[in-house]
Design an enzyme around this catalytic site. Structure first.
Site, PDB file in Angstrom:
ATOM      1  N   ASN A  26       0.846  -1.191   0.000  1.00  0.00           N
ATOM      2  CA  ASN A  26       0.000   0.000   0.000  1.00  0.00           C
ATOM      3  C   ASN A  26       0.885   1.246   0.000  1.00  0.00           C
ATOM      4  O   ASN A  26       1.398   1.654   1.033  1.00  0.00           O
ATOM      5  CB  ASN A  26      -0.918  -0.012   1.228  1.00  0.00           C
ATOM      6  N   ASN A  40      -6.045   6.354  -1.331  1.00  0.00           N
ATOM      7  CA  ASN A  40      -6.950   5.768  -2.327  1.00  0.00           C
ATOM      8  C   ASN A  40      -7.459   4.382  -1.929  1.00  0.00           C
ATOM      9  O   ASN A  40      -7.992   3.651  -2.767  1.00  0.00           O
ATOM     10  CB  ASN A  40      -6.276   5.710  -3.706  1.00  0.00           C
ATOM     11  N   ASP A  41      -7.317   4.006  -0.660  1.00  0.00           N
ATOM     12  CA  ASP A  41      -7.765   2.680  -0.231  1.00  0.00           C
ATOM     13  C   ASP A  41      -9.253   2.477  -0.521  1.00  0.00           C
ATOM     14  O   ASP A  41      -9.682   1.383  -0.889  1.00  0.00           O
ATOM     15  CB  ASP A  41      -7.504   2.485   1.264  1.00  0.00           C
ATOM     16  N   GLY A  83      -6.049  -2.515   0.122  1.00  0.00           N
ATOM     17  CA  GLY A  83      -5.407  -1.232  -0.078  1.00  0.00           C
ATOM     18  C   GLY A  83      -4.122  -1.226  -0.872  1.00  0.00           C
ATOM     19  O   GLY A  83      -3.544  -0.163  -1.116  1.00  0.00           O
ATOM     20  N   ASP A 101      -1.661  -1.030  -3.988  1.00  0.00           N
ATOM     21  CA  ASP A 101      -1.880  -0.177  -5.158  1.00  0.00           C
ATOM     22  C   ASP A 101      -0.631  -0.081  -6.024  1.00  0.00           C
ATOM     23  O   ASP A 101       0.417  -0.679  -5.720  1.00  0.00           O
ATOM     24  CB  ASP A 101      -2.341   1.212  -4.720  1.00  0.00           C
ATOM     25  N   ASP A 159      -6.387 -14.136 -19.507  1.00  0.00           N
ATOM     26  CA  ASP A 159      -7.152 -14.982 -18.593  1.00  0.00           C
ATOM     27  C   ASP A 159      -8.119 -15.873 -19.373  1.00  0.00           C
ATOM     28  O   ASP A 159      -8.676 -15.464 -20.389  1.00  0.00           O
ATOM     29  CB  ASP A 159      -7.920 -14.068 -17.638  1.00  0.00           C
ATOM     30  N   GLU A 165      -3.836 -18.373 -20.619  1.00  0.00           N
ATOM     31  CA  GLU A 165      -4.168 -19.367 -19.598  1.00  0.00           C
ATOM     32  C   GLU A 165      -5.004 -20.467 -20.246  1.00  0.00           C
ATOM     33  O   GLU A 165      -6.164 -20.261 -20.587  1.00  0.00           O
ATOM     34  CB  GLU A 165      -4.949 -18.729 -18.446  1.00  0.00           C
TER      35      GLU A 165
END
Length: 618
Positions: A132, A137-138, A157, A159, A325, A354
């Protein structure tokens, strides 16, 4: 229709009025792209009732759907110079409102960018759980779920700034590339931290930072000669995506009479010549989850949208690769077009998909120019796939001590006997674990010797090694018993109030514990050696059938050879070197880069139980 318009006023004199235009995507583009055709998605209340003109731009096509809030405008950008043009929305030949649209200059040699390859070691992080760097910006007013570190499945949190703050740690460890799970906005009300249910494809989630922060991350990594890989999701979007809430057309997603039908997850139906149509449709068109609408890649409007979006991020953020993905759940013809379009734009780029399957032939089907895919007249154009069969073996072999025909190191050996199925064996992604699997150190109950054997194999055999954040400090996690949050724990030291930091060396205040240091020092030593050892990147692989649960293989080229010995037995073993003459040739000694000891390879030598050696032959 095709129209060539003469500029009526300069952009400065025109005076733009945005009117009903809420979005135009891509939000801007570049001049000089390989594919000169660009599809602009224009969105706004009843925007389809207007005609569209663009100054000095040829319009090749205008498509309106059953939803009057969308217009798709296909233009020719071949001769467009950097600058701003005016998109005019007219009615009865009168301009109702207009919108500026910018074409930027491309970075020099952007098309020639080099993607990740077998010289790299890829480090995978869950950004919410890594560090964090900006507590402001959490939580964010634009997104629903707020930070709550007490919840294993909540936002914690971490980032982009936290990643930037610890790039020196990754560089020192020996990692050369970073794969972050998705960073685009995910506005699901819960479990949004994994960010695979994205709600805006052109916006970094504000709890991670801004688009500019992501661009800065790539820039800071490039200064350290590191590469940034974006986790891209083509198969599904999030239920809170603004376009899902107001579909451009019913065929934008796969619809079911009952509203939701989960995928049967049987990817084999994509190539099974005996598969029923209902089962094939159940895999490709079924939704991955209730919050993840399944996208219809056979719809040309959607396909163009996600092609351009991926290219936009590559160009904007200066990316070095994509990890896709759930690659094999997509419409296979659509995803092949998507992949080819990107690789045509960036011929030296790399994309790994994947393909979570448990058979080498089935995985090899999805790699570019596959001989197996050719039997089905199919080419995915996907440069790289993930080696899930090796992962399957790594999850068990170092707990199999007995001398048996089909247990222990023979499983590693057998995996590589099928390498002939792959068209590009060096472009295979290897891993002992990732964000969807039980942690390797959980499997081996924190046994560092087993970790060393597993990672020796991953770091020295053919392909591109990938490691999961925290494995290098012995982190544990069991998703079967405690859920996904347990394998996605916070990296210790990533938060200012953490009592201990694994980012700091042992012996410093709050630094790594002695156990963490043991895992870390081994990893750092091998990775930094690997970084400067080209024979491990591109050399040939010569392997010998394991005897007594001891596996021996060589990586070699015309200039150098490395001998790897992994003793998975519970007993010390004597190695009769005469059997390995084919690999040893005229070499006399080998320096074990793990222990710094020198081994005479002209005569029988010992290897301790449950240990590995990496011998640079001299």
């Amino acid at each position: 229709m095709k129209t060539k318009l003469i500029t009526l006023f300069s952009c400065l004199l025109f005076g733009y009025t945005y009117g009903q235009v809420e979005k135009i995507e891509p939000p801007f583009w570049w001049s000089g792209m390989h594919n000169s055709e660009l599809q602009l998605m224009c969105y706004g209340k009843d925007i389809a009732k207007y005609d569209i003109q663009i100054e000095d731009i040829t319009i090749n096509d205008i498509t309106k759907t059953e939803n009057p809030n969308y217009v798709f405008v296909t233009i020719d950008t071949k001769d467009v110079k950097p600058g701003t043009v005016s998109i005019r929305f007219t009615k009865n030949d009168t301009v109702a409102f207009s919108r500026p649209y910018e074409f930027k200059s491309r970075k020099e040699k952007s098309a020639e960018r080099k993607g990740f390859d077998s010289s790299d070691v890829m480090y995978l992080i869950m950004p919410d759980r890594f560090a964090n760097g900006d507590s402001n910006n959490d939580s964010h007013s634009d997104t629903t779920e707020k930070a709550d570190r007490s919840k294993p499945g909540g936002r914690h949190g971490g980032d982009i700034q936290g990643v930037i703050d610890h790039l020196d740690y990754l560089k020192d460890l020996g990692a050369t590339a970073l794969w972050s799970t998705p960073l685009l906005e995910d506005n699901e009300p819960e479990f949004s931290y994994h960010t695979y249910a994205q709600s805006d494809f052109y916006k970094i989630d504000p709890r991670y930072g801004t688009n500019e922060d992501y661009k800065r991350l790539a820039s800071e990594m490039h200064k350290l000669d590191m590469k940034l890989i974006m986790d891209y999701v083509t198969n599904h979007w999030g239920s809170k995506h603004w376009m899902i809430k107001d579909l451009p057309t019913k065929e934008w997603i796969h619809q079911w009479p009952e509203g939701f039908r989960r995928s049967n997850y049987r990817m084999t139906t994509q190539f099974d010549i005996n598969a029923s149509q209902v089962d094939s449709k159940g895999c490709m068109d079924g939704w991955f989850d209730t919050t993840m609408p399944d996208m219809n890649q056979s719809n040309p409007l959607l396909l163009n949208y996600i092609i351009q979006n991926a290219i936009w991020w590559i160009e904007y953020a200066d990316l070095d690769g994509l990890r896709v993905d759930t690659y094999s759940y997509n419409d296979k013809e659509g995803i092949a077009k998507w992949t080819k379009a990107i690789m045509d734009e960036y011929p030296n780029f790399n994309i790994v998909g994947e393909v979570w399957m448990h058979d080498q032939a089935q995985m090899a089907y999805w790699q570019k120019d596959s001989k197996i895919g050719a039997l089905d007249n199919y080419n995915s154009y996907l440069p790289s796939v993930m080696d899930f069969t090796l992962h399957d073996a790594l999850m068990v072999i170092f707990n199999e001590d007995e001398k048996a025909w089909d247990k222990g190191m023979i499983k590693a050996y057998d995996n590589f006997t099928n390498d002939f199925l792959y068209p590009d064996i060096n472009n295979i992604l290897l891993f002992a674990g990732n964000h969807d699997t039980n942690r390797i150190n959980e499997i081996y109950q924190g046994d560092i010797n087993k970790y060393k054997m597993a990672m020796t194999l991953v770091f020295t055999t053919r392909g591109i090694p990938q490691m999961y954040y925290g494995d290098e400090i012995g982190m544990l996690g069991n998703r079967d018993k405690k859920g996904d949050g347990d394998i996605r724990r916070d990296f210790p030291g990533g938060w200012s109030n953490d009592k201990q930091s694994a980012f700091l060396p042992s012996g410093t205040k709050k630094g790594r514990t002695s156990d963490q240091e043991a895992f870390h020092s081994f990893t750092k030593k091998v990775l930094n050696w690997r970084k400067n050892t080209p024979v491990i990147h591109t050399g040939k692989l010569l392997q010998f059938i394991p005897f007594d649960n001891v596996y021996v293989y060589f990586r070699y080229d015309d200039e150098k050879s490395v001998m790897v010995v992994i003793n998975n037995s519970t007993e010390d073993q004597k190695l009769d070197v005469s059997r390995f003459k084919e690999g040893l040739k005229d070499y006399k000694t080998g320096k074990d880069i793990i222990t710094d000891s020198n081994i005479d390879v002209t005569e029988t030598f010992n290897i301790s139980a449950k240990t590995s050696m990496i011998l640079e032959l001299q």
